[in-house]
Design a protein around this motif. Structure first.
Motif, short mmCIF file in Angstrom:
data_model
loop_
_atom_site.label_atom_id
_atom_site.label_comp_id
_atom_site.label_asym_id
_atom_site.label_seq_id
_atom_site.Cartn_x
_atom_site.Cartn_y
_atom_site.Cartn_z
N GLY A 1 26.57 -21.43 -22.89
CA GLY A 1 27.35 -21.47 -21.82
C GLY A 1 28.45 -21.00 -21.72
O GLY A 1 28.38 -21.35 -22.75
N THR A 2 28.43 -20.00 -20.51
CA THR A 2 30.19 -19.62 -20.06
C THR A 2 30.01 -20.02 -19.23
O THR A 2 31.77 -19.16 -18.94
N ASP A 3 29.57 -20.12 -18.56
CA ASP A 3 29.77 -21.25 -16.94
C ASP A 3 31.25 -21.87 -17.40
O ASP A 3 31.15 -23.10 -18.00
N LYS A 4 32.12 -22.28 -16.17
CA LYS A 4 32.67 -23.39 -15.68
C LYS A 4 32.25 -24.45 -16.06
O LYS A 4 33.26 -25.24 -16.65
N THR A 5 31.66 -25.52 -14.62
CA THR A 5 30.78 -26.41 -15.05
C THR A 5 30.08 -26.60 -16.18
O THR A 5 28.78 -26.13 -16.44
N THR B 1 27.30 -29.01 -15.79
CA THR B 1 26.43 -29.27 -14.45
C THR B 1 25.42 -27.83 -14.73
O THR B 1 23.97 -27.19 -15.86
N VAL B 2 25.86 -26.35 -14.21
CA VAL B 2 25.38 -24.61 -14.23
C VAL B 2 24.96 -24.25 -15.92
O VAL B 2 23.74 -23.79 -16.28
N ASN B 3 25.62 -24.82 -16.95
CA ASN B 3 24.97 -24.79 -18.25
C ASN B 3 23.89 -25.47 -18.54
O ASN B 3 22.99 -24.86 -20.15
N LYS B 4 24.14 -26.89 -18.61
CA LYS B 4 23.14 -27.54 -18.96
C LYS B 4 21.44 -27.02 -18.32
O LYS B 4 20.60 -26.77 -18.79
N ASN C 1 20.86 -23.87 -17.10
CA ASN C 1 20.93 -22.65 -18.10
C ASN C 1 20.09 -23.07 -19.12
O ASN C 1 19.10 -22.12 -19.70
#
Length: 128
Positions: free
Chosen positions: A69-73, A75-78, A80
């Motif tokens: 995951g490369t997102d800052k949050t 939640t978004v990484n989870k 994805n």
């Protein structure tokens, strides 16, 4: 699992009671269902081992996908990670094993009841 289901279908074919059966036939069926229960126990044991392995792979796959995951949050990484094809496949493998175990549990219960039914039928006719 296809072979297992085919083998269990042969036992399931002995379930219907649409006609009278003899005492020897009741004894034979009681024994057959006991044999089926032993077979199911063996297969459930193997599936239990398979579940341990697939659960481990599922957890590792999730961790690997989450680490990408490369997102800052988080939640978004989870989200994805859980949406990735490789994770979905790993989750489906665990669910498939769970489904097979549930199927075997139901068949075991059915065959257990059939074993008792035919055993009692043979007993009643022998001693009644």
């Amino acid at each position: 699992m296809k072979d297992v289901k085919e083998r269990l279908a042969k036992y399931a074919a002995m379930l219907p009671m649409n006609k009278s059966i003899s005492i020897p036939e009741a004894e034979k069926r009681a024994g057959a269902f006991l044999e089926a229960m032993a077979y199911i126990s063996d297969v459930k044991h193997l599936l239990g081992e398979e579940k341990i392995k697939s659960t481990s792979i599922h957890a590792v796959t999730y961790a690997e996908e989450l680490s990408k995951g490369t997102d800052k949050t988080m939640t978004v990484n989870k989200m994805n990670a859980e949406a990735s094809i490789i994770y979905i496949k790993a989750r489906e493998d665990v669910e498939s094993v769970d489904n097979d175990i549930s199927y075997l549990r139901a068949m075991f219960d059915t065959f257990s009841a059939a074993h008792v039914f035919y055993r009692n039928m043979a007993k009643e006719n022998n001693f009644g």
